[in-house]
Design an enzyme around this catalytic site. Structure first.
Site, mmCIF file in Angstrom:
data_model
loop_
_atom_site.group_PDB
_atom_site.id
_atom_site.type_symbol
_atom_site.label_atom_id
_atom_site.label_comp_id
_atom_site.label_asym_id
_atom_site.label_seq_id
_atom_site.Cartn_x
_atom_site.Cartn_y
_atom_site.Cartn_z
ATOM 1 C CB ALA A 250 26.352 48.284 35.998
ATOM 2 C CB ALA A 251 23.772 44.720 40.065
ATOM 3 N N GLY A 252 26.894 44.486 40.095
ATOM 4 C CA GLY A 252 28.147 44.131 40.763
ATOM 5 C C GLY A 252 29.112 45.310 40.788
ATOM 6 C CG ASP A 253 30.501 46.908 37.177
ATOM 7 O OD1 ASP A 253 31.393 46.085 37.478
ATOM 8 O OD2 ASP A 253 29.990 46.979 36.043
HETATM 9 O O1 RIB Z 1 29.548 44.788 34.493
HETATM 10 C C1 RIB Z 1 28.760 45.267 33.427
HETATM 11 C C2 RIB Z 1 29.618 45.628 32.260
HETATM 12 O O2 RIB Z 1 30.212 44.479 31.739
HETATM 13 C C3 RIB Z 1 28.876 46.249 31.105
HETATM 14 O O3 RIB Z 1 28.720 47.635 31.226
HETATM 15 C C4 RIB Z 1 29.702 45.823 29.906
HETATM 16 O O4 RIB Z 1 30.383 46.869 29.316
HETATM 17 C C5 RIB Z 1 30.641 44.747 30.419
HETATM 18 O O5 RIB Z 1 31.905 45.202 30.528
#
Ligand code: RIB
Length: 308
Positions: A250-253
Site C-alpha cells: 500500500a505504499a503506492g496507494d
Molecule cells: O496495493 C496493495 C493492495 O493490493 C493490497 O491491499 C491488496 O489487497 C492488493 O489489492
C-alpha cells in the site's frame, strides 16, 4: 477543498509474514498471519480520508464479515461509503500476500465482488462523477468498465488520476488521452509501454510514449529513489526521505492518495509530490495495507521538520 471520487477495488488481505519467499515446490514455515483491510481502491480511499481529503468511494463488497471489515476501516477514516454496493451472493475480494523480512511482497488477488464493478453499476452512480472534481482510479476492477468511467470523467471536465496497477500489457490510446496524471512504478511503466524502465533515461523514453498518446503527466514512482515527473515541458526527479521498510504493501496507494489530496487542496505539483513521497515513506515503516497509512498530522510534522 475539491471533492475526490475514488473508484476501485476492496479486498481483505490475508497477510503471511515469511523469512524468505518460498521457491517453486518448497514448503516453508510462516512467521505471522493477519487479516487486514486492503484492496488498491479501498486503500487509496482510506488514505485520502486519513490525509484530510473530502473523499467518496465507489466499489463493491460482499454482504459478509470481510465487507464489514473494509467498510468499517473506511468509515473510521471519514470516507463516504454510502454508494458502496453490498452483494449477498458474492464474497468480498481477497488478497493473499506474502511479506518477507526485507518488506517486499508478492500478492495473489481473488476478485470476488470487485468483478461486479461494471458499467451498469457505475452508470447508476454517474451523479458521483458529476459531483466530483478529481477522480482517482486503479486497474483492479474490470478494465473496460473502469476505462469507460475514466473517459466519462474526463469528458465531464474532471481531473483524472490513473494508478495503472495491476498493469495490463497495454492501455487503449483513447483511455490514455483521458488521463491527466498516470502514476506507474517502473515495472508497470515497462509493462504498459513495452519499454525498459530502470534508469531515469529509460523511464524518460517510456514516459514519452504515454505523453505522445495524450497523457497529461507521467509520475513514475521509483521506490526508495522517489519519483520522476515527466511532462511535455519538464522532467524532474524528486528524491524521497530515507526510511527503513518493514512492509511496502500500500505504499503506492498511499502515494496516489496523498498526491490527489494535495491537488484537491490546490498545492503546487512540486509540493504535492513531496507531500505524497513523505506519506508513502512513512507507510513502508508499518505493517499491512490500511493499517500502515499515516494520519495527516504525522505527514505534516515530517514535512515541516525536513523543510520539505
Ligand atoms: O496495493 C496493495 C493492495 O493490493 C493490497 O491491499 C491488496 O489487497 C492488493 O489489492
Amino acid at each position: 477543498m475539491k471533492k475526490i471520487l475514488v473508484v476501485g477495488s476492496s479486498n481483505v488481505d490475508f497477510v503471511l509474514g515469511v523469512k524468505e519467499m518460498p521457491k517453486i515446490g518448497e514448503t516453508i514455515r510462516g512467521i505471522s498471519f493477519a487479516n487486514i483491510p486492503g484492496g488498491k481502491g479501498a486503500n487509496q480511499a482510506c488514505a485520502c480520508g486519513k490525509l484530510g481529503g473530502d473523499c467518496t468511494f465507489l466499489s463493491c463488497v460482499g454482504l459478509d464479515s470481510m465487507g464489514d471489515l473494509v467498510l468499517n476501516s473506511l468509515k473510521s477514516a471519514n470516507v463516504d461509503v454510502s454508494a458502496v454496493q453490498r452483494l449477498d451472493n458474492t464474497p468480498t475480494g481477497m488478497a493473499f500476500i506474502m511479506v518477507d523480512q526485507t518488506g517486499d511482497n508478492s500478492i495473489v488477488v481473488i476478485p470476488g465482488a470487485n468483478g461486479k464493478c461494471n458499467s451498469r453499476f457505475y452508470e447508476s452512480h454517474s451523479d458521483l462523477v458529476d459531483q466530483a472534481d478529481i477522480v482517482l482510479t486503479q486497474l483492479e476492477t474490470p478494465l473496460d468498465d473502469i476505462y469507460a468511467l475514466l473517459k466519462q470523467a474526463k469528458a465531464a471536465g474532471k481531473v483524472t488520476v490513473l494508478n495503472p496497477a495491476p498493469a495490463p500489457d497495454n492501455i487503449p490510446d483513447d483511455v490514455l488521452a483521458a488521463v491527466d496524471w498516470i502514476t506507474p512504478n517502473e515495472t508497470e511503466l515497462s509493462r504498459i509501454t513495452g519499454m525498459p524502465a530502470d534508469t531515469l533515461e529509460e523511464i524518460s523514453a517510456a514516459a514519452a510514449i504515454l505523453l505522445g498518446k495524450g497523457v497529461g503527466n507521467v509520475l513514475v514512482t521509483i521506490g526508495s529513489r522517489g519519483v520522476f515527473l515527466c511532462s511535455k515541458t519538464e522532467q524532474i526527479h524528486y528524491p524521497t526521505i530515507h526510511t527503513t521498510a518493514v512492509d511496502t504493501t500500500a505504499a503506492g496507494d498511499t502515494f496516489n492518495a496523498a498526491f490527489t489530496v494535495a491537488l484537491s487542496e490546490g498545492k503546487t505539483v512540486a509540493d504535492a509530490i513531496r507531500f505524497a513521497n513523505t506519506a508513502a515513506s512513512i507507510s513502508v515503516t508499518r505493517k499491512g495495507a490500511q493499517t500502515s497509512i499515516p494520519s495527516r498530522e504525522e505527514v505534516d510534522i515530517i514535512v515541516k521538520d525536513n523543510g520539505i
